[in-house]
Design an enzyme around this catalytic site. Structure first.
Site, mmCIF file in Angstrom:
data_model
loop_
_atom_site.group_PDB
_atom_site.id
_atom_site.type_symbol
_atom_site.label_atom_id
_atom_site.label_comp_id
_atom_site.label_asym_id
_atom_site.label_seq_id
_atom_site.Cartn_x
_atom_site.Cartn_y
_atom_site.Cartn_z
ATOM 1 C CG ASP A 334 -1.945 -0.861 1.353
ATOM 2 O OD1 ASP A 334 -2.298 -1.356 0.290
ATOM 3 O OD2 ASP A 334 -2.466 -1.079 2.457
ATOM 4 C CG ASP A 636 -5.344 -0.678 4.838
ATOM 5 O OD1 ASP A 636 -6.237 -0.896 3.990
ATOM 6 O OD2 ASP A 636 -4.532 0.257 4.733
ATOM 7 C CG ASP A 640 -7.219 -4.812 1.356
ATOM 8 O OD1 ASP A 640 -7.619 -4.708 0.189
ATOM 9 O OD2 ASP A 640 -6.723 -3.879 1.999
HETATM 10 P P1 ATP Z 1 -3.582 3.085 -0.013
HETATM 11 O O1 ATP Z 1 -4.330 2.038 -0.737
HETATM 12 O O2 ATP Z 1 -2.198 3.270 -0.518
HETATM 13 O O3 ATP Z 1 -3.657 3.025 1.452
HETATM 14 P P2 ATP Z 1 -5.531 5.191 -0.083
HETATM 15 O O4 ATP Z 1 -5.622 5.377 1.372
HETATM 16 O O5 ATP Z 1 -5.528 6.398 -0.941
HETATM 17 O O6 ATP Z 1 -4.240 4.444 -0.517
HETATM 18 P P3 ATP Z 1 -8.193 4.223 -0.086
HETATM 19 O O7 ATP Z 1 -8.289 4.247 1.381
HETATM 20 O O8 ATP Z 1 -8.815 3.118 -0.872
HETATM 21 O O9 ATP Z 1 -6.689 4.235 -0.538
HETATM 22 O O10 ATP Z 1 -8.748 5.616 -0.612
HETATM 23 C C1 ATP Z 1 -8.989 5.850 -1.958
HETATM 24 C C2 ATP Z 1 -9.376 7.286 -2.153
HETATM 25 O O11 ATP Z 1 -10.597 7.542 -1.492
HETATM 26 C C3 ATP Z 1 -8.384 8.273 -1.570
HETATM 27 O O12 ATP Z 1 -7.360 8.584 -2.465
HETATM 28 C C4 ATP Z 1 -9.254 9.482 -1.296
HETATM 29 O O13 ATP Z 1 -9.410 10.241 -2.464
HETATM 30 C C5 ATP Z 1 -10.584 8.843 -0.932
HETATM 31 N N1 ATP Z 1 -10.741 8.747 0.516
HETATM 32 C C6 ATP Z 1 -10.008 8.028 1.375
HETATM 33 N N2 ATP Z 1 -10.438 8.159 2.628
HETATM 34 C C7 ATP Z 1 -11.480 8.990 2.589
HETATM 35 C C8 ATP Z 1 -12.381 9.524 3.568
HETATM 36 N N3 ATP Z 1 -12.288 9.222 4.852
HETATM 37 N N4 ATP Z 1 -13.334 10.360 3.142
HETATM 38 C C9 ATP Z 1 -13.443 10.656 1.840
HETATM 39 N N5 ATP Z 1 -12.651 10.194 0.902
HETATM 40 C C10 ATP Z 1 -11.674 9.373 1.234
#
Ligand code: ATP
Length: 898
Positions: A334, A636, A640
């Site tokens: 990630d 996480d 997954d």
């Molecule tokens: P990784 O997979 O590397 O942990 P990530 O945290 O960006 O990356 P996700 O958690 O799937 O992956 O989030 C995808 C997208 O969703 C983010 O890039 C963001 O734009 C949006 N996002 C994440 N968390 C929130 C939230 N709490 N509220 C609104 N949008 C969110």
């Protein structure tokens, strides 16, 4: 209240949530600390009784349940029948010693595992004293307000009072594998357990949504506690390699016993030796050839590996993975939190018609929006602050003199941004209470809340991935905060501008709704939202991750970033981290276009995957495995789990990870840090090499001993070592020396070699050759010293003492040779050894001295004192072994280089 939990037993579902609150005396702000203490005394810890440990006597007895021990016991009985009491008692003493050593080692290994289980204790998010707190699940008491989100394992039985799209997998309790949609309304008393939609039961898994509920039963009073009481499964220190080795040792023992019987029979039929002497020779042969110490040494080496990994924040949940870790050839990681620090701060925002810089560090409100004395229009800032604060589940709290975030760091950064825009969280939250919400979902990539003010206005607030939010908007707010038609291209450019700097981009939007709208559904989020603006968050890459990636590359391990974030952000971060191929980015949408064959090609070529969802992770693991990769994958989220299970090594995040991900994983990274993952791989390689060293150390000793006995028997010479002396060498000297190997540090070049093929057998041709060579050297040493001493006129006892000491001395020097399996040992580092090596060598010298020079040991082991000058022979033999092996390493090294 005292007896309410008992009185209602399992009828809580028939009460309204207000009634439950009243009965359990739950204040709006959650329980106070003093009340928690009081209730804990009353109801005890929220724990199920664990599996009872085996009683000590049974554990001790099980140590004697080995083929080897049976062989020794038979030998002891026959020697007793023959009147050789001394031999009988020494054999029995050795059996007892072996049992006790095994018992102690098993105890230590179990302690190590228990400590690890403790590190993974489940947690729960509660509302107490008006604050969200993450606590050990064991500390929950009836009346606690429990908050649930996707991926959580419900930590106690709760009566739900607020439910937002909650789906719970209750298979554990009801056997039903389809997740149940939960609600909060009361039900009929007679409702069956599986249909109690307003309850969530301990041990079940939240698949989606969020909820809030009141704990009504904990520990053994919970439904799961009543059903089974025993959930916890005991982990054992067992791996495929260990099983293989145990099986090998068992078969070897059987073969050796049979061979012994054959030798006895043929000796009886064809030689002049008396049967008693023959029998003692067979006993000697049997005990000499069986690698008695091997299983114990391998177990302890693994236990030490597990402990070392835990000290590097990588906790092993399934033991077999330790071997696989060392063979990993691709790591899929990630980005957020693992490769980056997950300490976010908003550094830029775009509102109205331009971009604005934002200064300040951490979550502090000091810092300003704007530059050169210019600030953004106040009306717009107000809307931005409103959305940032209300469409947000995080809290900032002062802890240990630092401002820390409880919840998502990205949301923490938005709270800080709102403070910089001079918004007061408490006032705004009171003025606009939340009526409903759509929780963040990795497929939607946004979250939304519905808030009402006290003047009858309803407002939908939404934040999420910018391209998704843009698609939901038809207008954008201008400087006066009035909606104007949306210029998609211009906003798209702004997003790309921020993302290509490596910033995480988030868009915020709103939509005024009719005042009577009290519930929020995904369909209400149509294409008619008003875009407030976008923010760019800086989440710097971890310096140590950059170094760890370079180390992985050197070790022939490919590192791939698989993230939910924007492609341009991912690409910029990948370049900062030094990934191999950081120019090409594949998105989840690209992956969807490809069939399995094409995906294999893409997965091998590309290192950065953006805007992916959990299903893409699963397909990527499969594609990489099809290309013969041994894949480690981090994860996480609740979804997954399939990819984590499918990967050769599934790794969950300890901080950010959900219970679902942890439970599907083989390893948990306590600090979520990529560097810890790389350290675990390094440690995996070390453990495997150390196991290999232990095997190649111990087997030639048996080989040399057995060969010298067989040769003596065949050509009718006196046996150079007796059965009891062999037992001493195998169970005392060799085990002590081999213990030093379990503590071997990582070899300098360990992370400069390509990964080992997973299916490669440990006893490969090189190791077999090495074992044969050293066996021959040992045979030569034993025989030469014994025969020389006899020829020089020494007694049989003296000649045997010399042979035993020669063998042990050769072992000591061989220990130094084996510390570097295929590189030179005669280096400064090699000669300096490690403290562990010198401790075991010192101990063995002392033991040998006792065995050779003290009267009691001489009586027991049939040894005799040797003149000091004679001790030169063992040393010379040892040096000889070391030199021959150095030469062999050189020749082999040249051959393989050629
Ligand atoms: P990784 O997979 O590397 O942990 P990530 O945290 O960006 O990356 P996700 O958690 O799937 O992956 O989030 C995808 C997208 O969703 C983010 O890039 C963001 O734009 C949006 N996002 C994440 N968390 C929130 C939230 N709490 N509220 C609104 N949008 C969110």
């Amino acid at each position: 209240m005292q007896d309410n939990t008992e009185a209602h037993g399992n009828t809580w579902h028939s009460l309204s949530s207000e009634q439950v609150r009243q009965q359990l005396e739950v204040p709006d702000q959650g329980l106070e600390d003093t009340e928690v203490v009081h209730r804990r005394q009353r109801w005890g810890a929220n724990q199920l009784p664990g599996v009872k440990p085996r009683p000590l006597w049974l554990r001790l007895l099980s140590q004697f349940n080995h083929v080897l021990i049976y062989v020794l016991l038979v030998a002891a009985s026959v020697t007793a029948l023959l009147g050789h009491w001394l031999d009988t008692s020494v054999i029995l003493a050795v059996v007892l010693l072996q049992g006790i050593v095994g018992f102690i080692q098993e105890g230590r290994a179990e302690q190590a595992l228990a400590a690890i289980r403790h590190m993974l204790a489940p947690q729960a998010l509660v509302l107490r004293n008006g604050e969200r707190q993450r606590i050990d699940a064991a500390d929950l008491v009836p009346g606690d307000i429990l908050l649930l989100e996707a991926g959580d394992r419900v930590a106690a039985d709760i009566r739900l009072e607020q439910v937002h799209g909650l789906k719970v997998d209750e298979a554990l309790l009801t056997g039903e594998s389809v997740p149940v949609d939960k609600r909060s309304d009361a039900l009929d008393t007679q409702t069956a357990l599986a249909d109690r939609l307003c309850m969530a039961y301990s041990g079940t898994l939240v698949n989606a949504g969020t909820a809030r509920g009141i704990v009504v039963a904990t520990g053994e009073s919970s439904e799961i506690g009543r059903i089974s009481g025993l959930l916890d499964s005991v982990t054992v220190l067992q791996t495929p390699l260990l099983e293989q080795m145990n099986r090998f040792a068992k078969y070897l023992s059987l073969v050796i016993v049979l061979a012994g019987a054959l030798v006895f029979l043929s000796g009886w039929l064809f030689s002049e030796r008396p049967p008693v002497e023959l029998f003692m020779a067979v006993v000697a042969l049997t005990v000499s050839a069986i690698p008695e110490g091997l299983p114990a040494i391998l177990t302890i080496t693994l236990a030490i590996g597990v402990r070392r990994m835990a000290s590097r924040h990588a906790v092993v949940r399934r033991m077999p993975v330790i071997e696989t870790l060392g063979a990993v050839s691709v790591i899929c990681s990630d980005k957020t939190g693992t490769l980056t620090r997950n300490e976010m701060v908003v550094t830029q925002l775009v509102i109205g018609d331009r971009a604005w810089p934002v200064s300040g560090e951490g979550y502090h409100s000091s810092g300003r929006i704007g530059d050169n004395g210019e600030t953004p229009p106040a009306a717009l800032l107000e809307q931005l602050a409103l959305a940032s604060l209300l469409c947000n589940d995080a809290e900032l709290r002062q802890q240990d003199g630092q401002l820390r975030v409880i919840g998502d760091p990205m949301e923490g950064a938005l709270l800080a941004l709102a403070s910089k825009a001079d918004a007061d969280p408490a006032t705004l939250k009171a003025a606009w209470p939340r009526s409903d919400e759509i929780p963040f979902d990795a497929d939607l990539r946004w979250m939304a809340t519905l808030n009402h003010d006290h003047h009858g206005h309803a407002m939908l607030l939404l934040k999420g991935a910018p391209e998704r939010v843009l698609a939901l908007c038809s207008s954008a707010l201008d400087a006066e905060a009035t909606a104007q038609p949306l210029d998609q291209d211009w906003w798209q450019q702004q997003i790309e501008q921020l993302a290509s700097q490596g910033l995480r981009v988030l868009a915020l939007a709103r939509k005024p709704l009719a005042a009577d709208c009290r519930e929020l559904h995904v369909d209400a989020v149509d294409g008619e939202l008003q875009l407030i603006g976008i923010v760019g968050l800086l989440d710097p890459p971890r310096q140590e991750a950059r170094e760890a990636i370079a180390e992985c590359h050197q070790a022939g391990i490919r590192v791939k970033m698989i993230t939910g974030d924007h492609g341009l952000t991912a690409r910029a971060i990948a370049a900062m981290l030094g990934l191999h191929n950081s120019t090409e980015v594949a998105t989840g949408a690209d992956i969807d276009q490809l069939d399995d064959q094409a995906l294999r090609e893409l997965a091998t070529r590309v290192d950065v995957f953006a805007r992916t969802s959990p299903e893409h992770k699963l397909r990527l693991v499969q594609a990489l495995q099809a290309e013969h990769g041994v894949v480690a994958m981090t994860g996480d989220g609740v979804n997954d789990a399939p990819a984590l299970k499918r990967a050769d090594v599934g790794i969950a995040m300890g901080r950010k990870g959900s219970a679902a991900a942890r439970e599907a994983s083989d390893v948990v990274l306590l600090d979520d840090n990529f560097a810890s993952l790389a350290a675990a791989v390094r440690e995996g390689r070390t453990v495997y090499t150390n196991l290999k060293k232990a095997v190649s150390f111990l087997l030639p000793i048996n080989g040399g001993e057995a060969a010298s006995l067989v040769v003596a028997l065949l050509i009718g010479l006196t046996l150079p070592i007796t059965a009891l002396q062999i037992l001493w060498i195998n169970l005392v000297s060799s085990v002590v020396l081999a213990m030093g190997l379990a503590f071997e540090p990582t070899e300098a070049g360990a992370m400069r070699k390509p990964p080992r093929p997973l299916k490669q057998p440990m006893l490969d041709s090189f190791l077999v050759w090495r074992i044969l060579l050293v066996s021959l050297l040992f045979l030569g040493g034993i025989f030469a010293s014994f025969q020389w001493a006899l020829g020089a006129g020494y007694s049989e006892a003296e000649a045997r003492s010399l042979a035993v000491n020669t063998l042990v001395a050769m072992e000591v020097f061989y220990l130094f040779a084996v510390r570097y399996l295929d590189s030179a040992s005669l280096t400064l580092r090699g000669t300096l050894g490690t403290p562990a090596v010198w401790i075991v060598v010192g101990l063995v010298c002392l033991l040998q001295w006792l065995m050779t020079y003290t009267a009691a040991m001489q009586a027991l082991f049939d040894t005799a004192s040797l003149p000091a000058l004679l001790l030169v022979i063992p040393v010379l033999a040892g040096v000889g072994v070391l030199l021959v092996l150095e030469l062999e390493k050189k020749v082999m090294g040249r051959a393989s280089a050629a």
